[in-house]
Write an enzyme that holds these catalytic residues in place. Structure first.
Site, PDB file in Angstrom:
ATOM      1  N   THR A 180       0.855  -1.182   0.000  1.00  0.00           N
ATOM      2  CA  THR A 180       0.000   0.000   0.000  1.00  0.00           C
ATOM      3  C   THR A 180       0.895   1.237   0.000  1.00  0.00           C
ATOM      4  O   THR A 180       2.002   1.199   0.535  1.00  0.00           O
ATOM      5  CB  THR A 180      -0.871  -0.042   1.276  1.00  0.00           C
TER       6      THR A 180
ATOM      7  N   ARG B  26     -14.592  -6.603   0.007  1.00  0.00           N
ATOM      8  CA  ARG B  26     -13.939  -6.269   1.281  1.00  0.00           C
ATOM      9  C   ARG B  26     -13.348  -4.854   1.197  1.00  0.00           C
ATOM     10  O   ARG B  26     -12.671  -4.503   0.245  1.00  0.00           O
ATOM     11  CB  ARG B  26     -12.823  -7.277   1.574  1.00  0.00           C
ATOM     12  N   VAL B  27     -13.642  -4.055   2.210  1.00  0.00           N
ATOM     13  CA  VAL B  27     -13.038  -2.725   2.290  1.00  0.00           C
ATOM     14  C   VAL B  27     -12.103  -2.734   3.483  1.00  0.00           C
ATOM     15  O   VAL B  27     -12.491  -3.146   4.582  1.00  0.00           O
ATOM     16  CB  VAL B  27     -14.121  -1.634   2.438  1.00  0.00           C
ATOM     17  N   GLY B  28     -10.876  -2.294   3.253  1.00  0.00           N
ATOM     18  CA  GLY B  28      -9.890  -2.282   4.334  1.00  0.00           C
ATOM     19  C   GLY B  28      -9.846  -0.952   5.052  1.00  0.00           C
ATOM     20  O   GLY B  28     -10.809  -0.171   5.042  1.00  0.00           O
ATOM     21  N   ASP B  29      -8.727  -0.692   5.675  1.00  0.00           N
ATOM     22  CA  ASP B  29      -8.535   0.545   6.441  1.00  0.00           C
ATOM     23  C   ASP B  29      -8.226   1.744   5.549  1.00  0.00           C
ATOM     24  O   ASP B  29      -8.542   2.888   5.896  1.00  0.00           O
ATOM     25  CB  ASP B  29      -7.365   0.357   7.409  1.00  0.00           C
TER      26      ASP B  29
ATOM     27  N   THR C 204      -0.270   1.732   6.910  1.00  0.00           N
ATOM     28  CA  THR C 204      -0.222   0.549   6.050  1.00  0.00           C
ATOM     29  C   THR C 204      -0.024  -0.691   6.911  1.00  0.00           C
ATOM     30  O   THR C 204       0.606  -0.611   7.966  1.00  0.00           O
ATOM     31  CB  THR C 204       0.899   0.669   5.000  1.00  0.00           C
ATOM     32  N   GLY C 205      -0.540  -1.802   6.455  1.00  0.00           N
ATOM     33  CA  GLY C 205      -0.369  -3.042   7.205  1.00  0.00           C
ATOM     34  C   GLY C 205      -1.665  -3.836   7.234  1.00  0.00           C
ATOM     35  O   GLY C 205      -2.499  -3.699   6.326  1.00  0.00           O
TER      36      GLY C 205
ATOM     37  N   GLY D 116      -5.067  -4.437   7.585  1.00  0.00           N
ATOM     38  CA  GLY D 116      -6.132  -3.440   7.610  1.00  0.00           C
ATOM     39  C   GLY D 116      -7.160  -3.633   8.703  1.00  0.00           C
ATOM     40  O   GLY D 116      -7.632  -2.660   9.298  1.00  0.00           O
TER      41      GLY D 116
HETATM   42  N1  ASP Z   1      -3.854  -1.822   4.843  1.00  0.00           N
HETATM   43  C1  ASP Z   1      -4.105  -2.407   3.562  1.00  0.00           C
HETATM   44  C2  ASP Z   1      -5.385  -3.200   3.621  1.00  0.00           C
HETATM   45  O1  ASP Z   1      -5.573  -3.930   4.583  1.00  0.00           O
HETATM   46  C3  ASP Z   1      -2.996  -3.287   3.081  1.00  0.00           C
HETATM   47  C4  ASP Z   1      -1.613  -2.688   3.181  1.00  0.00           C
HETATM   48  O2  ASP Z   1      -1.388  -1.678   3.833  1.00  0.00           O
HETATM   49  O3  ASP Z   1      -0.716  -3.207   2.534  1.00  0.00           O
HETATM   50  O4  ASP Z   1      -6.157  -3.132   2.700  1.00  0.00           O
END
Ligand code: ASP
Length: 304
Positions: free
Chosen positions: A171, A199-202, A222-223, A225
């Site tokens: 990300t 799916r919706v992430g953070d 990032t990480g 989510g």
């Molecule tokens: N945070 C992002 C998600 O979960 C993935 C990422 O940061 O690499 O969609």
């Protein structure tokens, strides 16, 4: 007057050695673009958009071209942007067939009465705004197709393990402060590999994937989510600054809080209202770079 600053990330995970240079090259190129825009415009929103577009166009990263495929074999992307001057926010979630989701997120911020558009509605809005959709094939890179086919063979895909181990999570995000102390933050992603369709992430959620408020700080995360969402990591870091914590300590404390509360794996970048920048992560590596208006301060693969 504040000295304008830029901080950029390109994901936090166990980035393998053979991919380090691709990440640092991509971040350096994006930072140079950002410096050029910031010098010309002193506009933090234009600058974060320019940086994030450069990273979305770079197939190294999981955003725009190079995004992961979901369980259904589709590319669904999330992006969000915030202006700390007026707390205006724009976001898109689960959008398909768009080369630069961050541009659509910003159009949502500027041109609608809403904060977020999703899926087909977001794509319809992009077309109304004159943005040409692209074929999914143009967003796909061989690496992600291979990963998708490998994951199809696995019985029980544990998404959280991607951030601790071998699987990519690139990300992208940027935070910028201009000479007037106006802060902008933006984050863009293809999400996690093999996520459920829809799916919706953070990343497109204000307070989780990004946050900007000129009275305290701008943040991009990032990480993993789901862990970032449940602890509102970006807002947590901004709140720390509001309570008098330095950018450096706010980054460290909020990652530690997330780890403690939900055993999350993530990284974040932050610039506070004085122009101090910092980052932290508890993943093995994080791709990160920073600059002032005069040039690049550093670009590196930070290790835990
Ligand atoms: N945070 C992002 C998600 O979960 C993935 C990422 O940061 O690499 O969609």
């Amino acid at each position: 007057m504040i000295k304008p600053k830029i901080i950029v990330h390109g994901g936090a995970w166990d980035i393998p050695a053979h991919m380090h240079k691709m990440h640092t090259d991509g971040i350096e190129k994006a930072l140079r673009k950002g410096i050029e825009i910031l010098q010309k415009t002193n506009d933090p929103i234009e600058t974060v958009i320019g940086i994030v577009c450069a990273l979305e166009d770079d197939p190294t990263f999981d955003a725009g071209k190079g995004s992961f495929l979901n369980e259904a074999g589709q590319v669904e992307m999330d992006a969000g942007i915030m202006h700390g001057k007026d707390l205006s926010v724009g976001a898109v979630a689960a959008i398909q067939n768009i080369r630069n989701p961050i541009i659509i997120a910003n159009l949502v911020r500027e041109k609608t009465q809403h904060v977020m558009l999703t899926g087909d509605g977001a794509l319809m809005f992009a077309k109304e705004q004159g943005v040409q959709p692209v074929d999914t094939i143009e967003l796909l890179v061989g690496r992600e197709k291979e990963l998708y086919h490998d994951l199809l063979k696995e019985k029980d895909v544990k998404i959280k393990s991607f951030f601790e181990m071998k699987h990519p999570s690139d990300t992208v995000g940027a935070v910028v402060i201009n000479s007037h102390g106006n802060i902008a933050a933006a984050t863009s992603t293809g999400g996690t590999p093999f996520k459920k369709a829809g799916r919706v992430g953070d990343s497109p959620i204000v307070g989780a994937g990004f946050y900007a408020d000129d009275t305290c700080a701008g943040v991009s995360t990032t990480g993993w989510g789901e862990g970032i969402l449940r602890t509102l990591l970006a807002r947590e870091a901004a709140d720390q600054v509001l309570n008098g914590t330095s950018a450096h300590d706010a980054a460290k404390k909020s990652i530690a809080i997330m780890k403690k509360k939900v055993n999350g794996d993530a990284g974040l970048i932050i610039i506070d209202k004085t122009g101090d920048y910092a980052f932290d992560h508890n993943t093995p590596f994080m791709a990160v770079g920073a600059a002032t208006i005069d040039g690049i301060d550093f670009v590196k693969i930070s290790s835990r």
